[in-house]
Enzyme design. Structure first.
Site, PDB file in Angstrom:
ATOM      1  N   CYS A   2       0.822  -1.192   0.000  1.00 35.27           N
ATOM      2  CA  CYS A   2       0.000   0.000   0.000  1.00 35.27           C
ATOM      3  C   CYS A   2       0.864   1.252   0.000  1.00 35.27           C
ATOM      4  O   CYS A   2       2.080   1.199  -0.049  1.00 35.27           O
ATOM      5  CB  CYS A   2      -0.908   0.010   1.230  1.00 35.27           C
ATOM      6  SG  CYS A   2      -1.867  -1.499   1.445  1.00 35.27           S
ATOM      7  N   ILE A  54      -4.361  -9.708   1.982  1.00 36.63           N
ATOM      8  CA  ILE A  54      -4.924 -10.553   3.038  1.00 36.63           C
ATOM      9  C   ILE A  54      -6.249  -9.936   3.491  1.00 36.63           C
ATOM     10  O   ILE A  54      -6.363  -8.712   3.589  1.00 36.63           O
ATOM     11  CB  ILE A  54      -3.946 -10.669   4.226  1.00 36.63           C
ATOM     12  CG1 ILE A  54      -2.668 -11.396   3.792  1.00 36.63           C
ATOM     13  CG2 ILE A  54      -4.589 -11.395   5.404  1.00 36.63           C
ATOM     14  CD1 ILE A  54      -1.578 -11.404   4.846  1.00 36.63           C
ATOM     15  N   ASP A 100      -3.792  -7.899   9.372  1.00 33.46           N
ATOM     16  CA  ASP A 100      -2.684  -7.458  10.210  1.00 33.46           C
ATOM     17  C   ASP A 100      -2.786  -5.994  10.628  1.00 33.46           C
ATOM     18  O   ASP A 100      -2.196  -5.589  11.628  1.00 33.46           O
ATOM     19  CB  ASP A 100      -1.336  -7.717   9.521  1.00 33.46           C
ATOM     20  CG  ASP A 100      -1.273  -7.205   8.093  1.00 33.46           C
ATOM     21  OD1 ASP A 100      -2.290  -6.697   7.591  1.00 33.46           O
ATOM     22  OD2 ASP A 100      -0.193  -7.313   7.474  1.00 33.46           O
ATOM     23  N   SER A 363      11.628 -12.460  -3.194  1.00 35.27           N
ATOM     24  CA  SER A 363      12.911 -12.169  -3.845  1.00 35.27           C
ATOM     25  C   SER A 363      14.056 -12.638  -2.962  1.00 35.27           C
ATOM     26  O   SER A 363      13.872 -12.922  -1.779  1.00 35.27           O
ATOM     27  CB  SER A 363      13.041 -10.668  -4.124  1.00 35.27           C
ATOM     28  OG  SER A 363      13.546  -9.984  -2.986  1.00 35.27           O
TER      29      SER A 363
END
Length: 631
Positions: A2, A54, A100, A363
């Protein structure tokens, strides 16, 4: 993933303009195209753009506590949010979502500023506490997620995930910081906490800022640092087993998502290790993405395919034209600040490819910093062996003179290019390491800048940044010391900045398991000989991965994302280089010595010298100034 934005009145409770907040928030639309939200009340304005990963049906931000007294905007992921939610529920907190973000709200209520100690993840967030009339800013331990802020002359705090968020505010300072320019032309990026503008800062990794209305100054705290505390002696076999267990755990917690997930796969050790762990943790094939080049010396796709074939991944691959320089202005827009790492171009393309297949990608970033995997680590330690045996009083004059006399021979075979090595041997350890990572030398910058620019610098040199971290390092081991400097400068300012902007340009979330703070802490305590053994970097990592990856992947020369800058500047970018640097453009700004800029361009075009790194830094500086409206 975000983007966050906001304003906070430090003196009173002025009413903020909803249209201004909207403009700041929309400047980062690319970071969160799924949803946008704002919160406004007297004295505070918060904005958020959401990329849903999520709890897709809820979790909208800004998010308020049940009683409305606490509001949060958050960028990132808290990987242990489920465990924390259960702990907080046991302490009496009631949850409405399963995301979260809400965990951050009640962690603040339960632990206050120490809430960050409980989070395992990557994050940048702001918490407004109505009862306390305060605003709390926090950034994750390694600086994976960015956070910019500025305190304006009217007592207004503005902040956001990217510099362009602050630039949407008419009060943001736009005076170039000469110290930041010195740092940029030395390193190719602007290390935190500076930005290109005086009065605008990045929040340090592992730090928090607490603003309370009516108090003259914010409270800044460092809540985490890598310690390099040595482990108890163990066998190599025990360490390899522990390494794989910890790496697998770091990967495992990052595989939680309600959207398609995959991994970058360059064919190097680090991304291959992450893919190997993912394949062992899930029954479905891993989605992997790789970028190839139409020039063999830059292409690693054969090695990526070895790993993809071994683990039967869903492998996606694209060949990129080596003359992919049309992205230059696009990169300047997304990076805001000058950014001279040319591997940003292929990084942008691999993120573009990955987003066509997945929304979240893992990554391998951080492996070189953790395990001393860069060539410069080997070179530095080889030079240290000489430096430690010859006193500085002898070494400085002797090698300084030799370095001054020896010609700069870019055209010659590497074995005859000794000028840089001689110059390094004349310096202190920290100065030598800066010299090895710099894209221009002190002498070049002395000639590059104008007299007025040198006056503004007041003698400042970029080595002061390295000296600051060296002076405060928790270790005096020479290898661990330069690793610590890398973690504080190159990793945060270059590598993580590059990946964040390139991925967010495509609304792709990138997770970095090798920078899990538990993993980083453990690796830091390994003996230096387990990282660099002779001329073999990443020694223990490679030994640990031998059962999991082909030797051809583990034991080959490091390539990285290469870009043929030297050829571009003698061919397709030749005219742009002249227009932007030598014949107008930067030459007219007053920051640079016009004659020296012309000399750089002329010498490079003729083939007399390879000035591609310096010229690319100048070209990206000019593009960034134009993008940000600075003349």
């Amino acid at each position: 993933m975000c983007g966050i934005a906001g304003m906070f009145d430090l003196r009173g409770r002025q009413t903020f303009d909803a249209k201004l907040l909207h403009a700041m928030n929309e400047a980062q639309f690319h970071r969160g195209p799924d949803e946008g939200g704002t919160f406004l009340e007297a004295g505070v304005a918060l904005g958020h753009r959401r990329l849903s990963i999520i709890d897709l049906s809820s979790g909208q931000q800004p998010m308020s506590s049940a009683d409305g007294d606490i509001v949060v905007v958050f960028n990132g992921e808290i990987y242990n949010f489920r465990e924390l939610a259960e702990e907080l529920k046991a302490r009496g907190h009631l949850f409405k979502t399963r995301c979260d973000t809400e965990v951050i709200l009640y962690a603040w209520r339960e632990w206050g500023e120490r809430c960050v100690d409980h989070f395992r993840g990557m994050f940048a967030f702001a918490i407004y506490d109505r009862k306390e009339q305060s605003l709390f800013l926090a950034r994750d331990r390694l600086g994976i997620k960015p956070l910019y802020y500025a305190i304006l002359s009217d007592g207004q705090l503005i902040f956001g995930s990217e510099l362009k968020v602050l630039a949407a505010h008419p009060g943001m300072p736009r005076i170039l910081d000469p110290f930041a320019m010195e740092d940029y032309f030395s390193l190719g990026y602007i290390p935190e906490p500076r930005t290109m503008f005086t009065g605008v800062q990045k929040l340090h990794a592992g730090h928090t800022l607490y603003f309370k209305r009516g108090l003259p100054e914010p409270t800044s705290k460092q809540y985490w640092d890598v310690s390099f505390t040595p482990h108890a002696v163990a066998s190599e076999e025990e360490w390899t087993e522990e390494l794989i267990r910890r790496m697998r755990d770091a990967v495992d917690v990052r595989m939680v998502a309600e959207v398609p997930l995959g991994s970058f796969l360059s064919g190097g050790v680090d991304s291959s290790a992450v893919v190997a762990m993912m394949a062992q943790l899930q029954s479905d094939p891993v989605n992997t993405c790789a970028i190839g080049f139409d020039v063999a010396q830059y292409d690693e796709t054969d090695f990526a395919r070895m790993v993809a074939d071994r683990y039967q991944t869903n492998h996606f691959e694209r060949v990129v034209d080596s003359d992919d320089f049309d992205l230059l202005d696009t990169l300047a827009h997304h990076y805001d600040e000058p950014f001279a790492d040319s591997s940003a171009l292929p990084t942008y393309r691999v993120c573009q490819l990955a987003r066509q297949q997945v929304t979240v990608a893992l990554s391998g970033d951080g492996g070189d910093e953790n395990f001393a995997g860069y060539r410069r680590h080997r070179w530095h330690m080889n030079e240290e062996a000489l430096r430690s045996n010859i006193p500085q009083s002898i070494r400085g004059p002797l090698f300084g003179l030799a370095g001054a006399i020896y010609p700069k021979a870019d055209w010659a075979p590497k074995m005859f290019r000794a000028k840089s090595t001689l110059q390094s041997l004349a310096r202190s350890s920290v100065e030598a390491y800066l010299h090895s990572v710099s894209i221009t030398t002190d002498t070049q910058r002395q000639k590059m800048f104008s007299a007025s620019m040198h006056s503004d610098l007041q003698g400042y040199r970029s080595v002061e940044t390295f000296n600051h971290y060296a002076d405060n390092a928790p270790t005096d081991d020479p290898l661990s010391l330069i690793q610590y400097i890398d973690l504080k400068t190159y990793l945060c300012g270059d590598i993580l900045t590059k990946v964040d902007r390139a991925s967010m340009a495509h609304a792709l979330e990138v997770r970095v398991p090798l920078l899990d703070h538990h993993f980083v802490e453990w690796v830091s305590g390994l003996p230096p000989s387990m990282k660099l053994r002779g001329q073999e970097g990443k020694y223990l990592l490679k030994k640990s991965l031998e059962p999991h990856l082909p030797n051809d992947v583990l034991y080959r020369d490091k390539m990285g994302f290469g870009v043929p800058l030297a050829n571009w500047f003698r061919g397709p970018l030749k005219q742009r280089l002249r227009d932007s640097i030598a014949d107008g453009g930067l030459a007219d700004t007053g920051y640079f010595d016009r004659d020296y800029l012309k000399k750089l361009v002329k010498q490079h075009e003729s083939g007399q010298n390879d000035h591609s790194a310096a010229l690319w830094s100048l070209l990206m500086f000019e593009a960034s100034m134009r993008t940000m409206g600075v003349t």
